[in-house]
Design a protein around this motif. Structure first.
Motif, PDB file in Angstrom:
ATOM      1  N   TYR A  10       4.724  -8.022  12.006  1.00 57.45           N
ATOM      2  CA  TYR A  10       5.701  -8.037  10.713  1.00 57.45           C
ATOM      3  C   TYR A  10       5.769  -6.730  10.122  1.00 57.45           C
ATOM      4  CZ  TYR A  10       7.560  -8.804   5.956  1.00 57.45           C
ATOM      5  OH  TYR A  10       8.301  -8.984   5.099  1.00 57.45           O
ATOM      6  N   ASN A  11       7.063  -6.435   9.824  1.00 61.24           N
ATOM      7  CA  ASN A  11       7.513  -5.156   9.252  1.00 61.24           C
ATOM      8  C   ASN A  11       7.509  -4.007  10.446  1.00 61.24           C
ATOM      9  OD1 ASN A  11       8.703  -3.426   7.539  1.00 61.24           O
ATOM     10  ND2 ASN A  11       7.038  -3.042   6.384  1.00 61.24           N
ATOM     11  N   ASP A  12       7.470  -4.340  11.744  1.00 62.83           N
ATOM     12  CA  ASP A  12       7.356  -3.494  12.962  1.00 62.83           C
ATOM     13  C   ASP A  12       5.849  -3.240  13.001  1.00 62.83           C
ATOM     14  OD1 ASP A  12       9.985  -3.379  13.486  1.00 62.83           O
ATOM     15  OD2 ASP A  12      10.413  -1.959  12.152  1.00 62.83           O
ATOM     16  N   ILE A  13       4.813  -3.670  12.542  1.00 64.79           N
ATOM     17  CA  ILE A  13       3.557  -3.462  12.490  1.00 64.79           C
ATOM     18  C   ILE A  13       2.993  -4.747  13.034  1.00 64.79           C
ATOM     19  CG2 ILE A  13       1.255  -2.957  10.977  1.00 64.79           C
ATOM     20  CD1 ILE A  13       3.099  -1.815   9.079  1.00 64.79           C
ATOM     21  N   THR A  14       2.095  -4.312  14.254  1.00 65.48           N
ATOM     22  CA  THR A  14       1.442  -5.494  15.006  1.00 65.48           C
ATOM     23  C   THR A  14      -0.014  -5.350  14.853  1.00 65.48           C
ATOM     24  OG1 THR A  14       3.205  -5.446  16.724  1.00 65.48           O
ATOM     25  CG2 THR A  14       0.957  -6.374  17.325  1.00 65.48           C
ATOM     26  N   GLN A  15      -0.601  -6.397  14.553  1.00 66.68           N
ATOM     27  CA  GLN A  15      -1.979  -6.457  14.067  1.00 66.68           C
ATOM     28  C   GLN A  15      -2.611  -7.639  14.727  1.00 66.68           C
ATOM     29  OE1 GLN A  15      -3.415  -5.491   9.925  1.00 66.68           O
ATOM     30  NE2 GLN A  15      -1.334  -6.151   9.306  1.00 66.68           N
ATOM     31  N   PRO A  16      -3.783  -7.367  15.479  1.00 63.84           N
ATOM     32  CA  PRO A  16      -4.663  -8.491  16.218  1.00 63.84           C
ATOM     33  C   PRO A  16      -5.317  -9.339  15.306  1.00 63.84           C
ATOM     34  CG  PRO A  16      -5.849  -6.446  16.227  1.00 63.84           C
ATOM     35  CD  PRO A  16      -4.667  -6.154  15.418  1.00 63.84           C
TER      36      PRO A  16
END
Length: 380
Positions: free
Chosen positions: A202-208
């Protein structure tokens, strides 16, 4: 009174599973894992396979978000909100500390994205935005959480916020968290796969996904991690192997690895030493019972809920079952759904399952001729 169901039920067992190689074996003690409280249950039967301090009041940290998601899913099901709703991010949501999905104040975010941000990324900011969208304030949403907890029988839980950030009045137990987890999986199978999603952008931020079980156990598909200094490291896990699903809750461990190892130890113990069988589905006929003074002589009856037995592996050939009728003679009128007695399953000499036996259709009183005939038959 007992009805001769045993042979019919056992013949049904034989159709389900071959009996060769199924001699009963002893079951070792469950592992004692280093946690303040834990519990392991069979999802299908609800049987507790291991527990320690399962009713001790503990801080849940982000495990709170399981209840938050459950409430949101119920609101969607009721039609009060939709996945496509656009939620305006408040300053309060944007400023919420801890783990975040990085929503920005004054922007619009869909309910679906907020749910994924909360479930996969453990976003505290997403939790607040969702709570405000449903109830206006997080305080009002907490009341909704507590109402749902009461409805689910979570008698030792009290929620004060939607994200699990520390609060002196926020507490729950391992047993209560298992209750809401199993309700979520059972009631919302369309949303549960999000808990097994490996990452979210989301918002160009990828989190695992923070759940370590997803990488360590291919059968694991959920559920949620949590951590604060006071709560320690917590993990609600779930895994499914063949037709058997287990749910584990581990609270108050000392490290991320400790909570993962404890969860795996419990899940592996459950799968290795137990097996689960659905013997009869709910509301399906398993017997026809004689009814006196009714329009018809025979009444189809069946269990009110699924009859599921969780047993030690190797003990399958020691199962038996019977019907216990509430009254020796059934007399019309009988309403559909009326309790007729119980379906009782035993393992050796021990009763392990008791499910209400109900009438599967209405049985009105018969006419004068039927009543007269049955009166004469009863005399003999």
């Amino acid at each position: 009174m007992k009805s001769a169901l045993k042979l019919k039920l056992l013949s049904f067992f034989i159709c389900l599973l071959p009996l060769s190689g199924m001699a009963a074996t002893s079951t070792p003690m469950a592992p004692e894992v280093p946690a303040k409280g834990y519990i392991l249950l069979d999802f299908n039967s609800g049987k507790v396979l291991a527990e320690r301090n399962a009713d001790e009041l503990l801080e849940p940290a982000s495990l709170t978000k399981i209840m938050t998601a459950y409430v949101i899913f119920r609101e969607i099901e009721a039609g009060r909100i939709n996945l496509t709703d656009q939620v305006m991010v408040s300053e309060k949501a944007w400023r919420t500390g801890g783990s975040r999905m990085f929503i920005e104040v004054g922007t619009l975010v869909s309910v679906e994205d907020l749910l994924k941000g909360m479930i996969i990324q453990s976003g505290n900011d997403a939790s607040v935005a969702l709570a405000e969208h449903v109830s206006g304030t997080t305080e009002s949403f907490a009341k909704l959480m507590n109402a749902n907890a009461k409805r689910l029988g979570m008698t030792n839980s009290h929620f004060t916020n939607p994200n699990g950030l520390p609060d002196p009045d926020l507490h729950t137990t391992a047993r209560d968290l298992a209750k809401v987890t199993m309700a979520l999986i059972r009631e919302f199978p369309q949303y549960y796969p999000w808990y097994g999603t490996r990452e979210f952008t989301y918002n160009d931020i990828t989190q695992p996904n923070r759940n370590p079980l997803l990488k360590r156990d291919p059968s694991a598909d959920g559920v949620k991690t949590g951590h604060t200094n006071a709560a320690g490291y917590c993990l609600v896990g779930s895994a499914k192997r063949d037709d058997m699903r287990l749910v584990s809750v581990v609270m108050g461990t000392t490290s991320p690895n400790a909570r993962a190892q404890a969860s795996l130890a419990l899940l592996n113990y459950g799968f290795r030493y137990f097996e689960s069988h659905q013997l009869y589905p709910a509301n399906q006929p398993i017997e026809n019972l004689r009814v006196w003074f009714g329009e018809q002589e025979m009444l189809p009856v069946g269990p009110a809920t699924d009859v599921v037995a969780t047993i030690p592996r190797g003990a399958y050939n020691k199962l038996s079952a019977h019907l216990e009728k509430s009254n020796e003679q059934l007399k019309a009128p009988i309403a559909q759904g009326a309790r007729i007695g119980d379906v009782v399953v035993t393992l050796g000499e021990n009763e392990i399952v008791r499910v209400p036996l109900v009438a599967l259709q209405e049985m009105p009183e018969g006419g004068l001729w039927r009543k007269a005939k049955d009166s004469v038959l009863q005399m003999f």
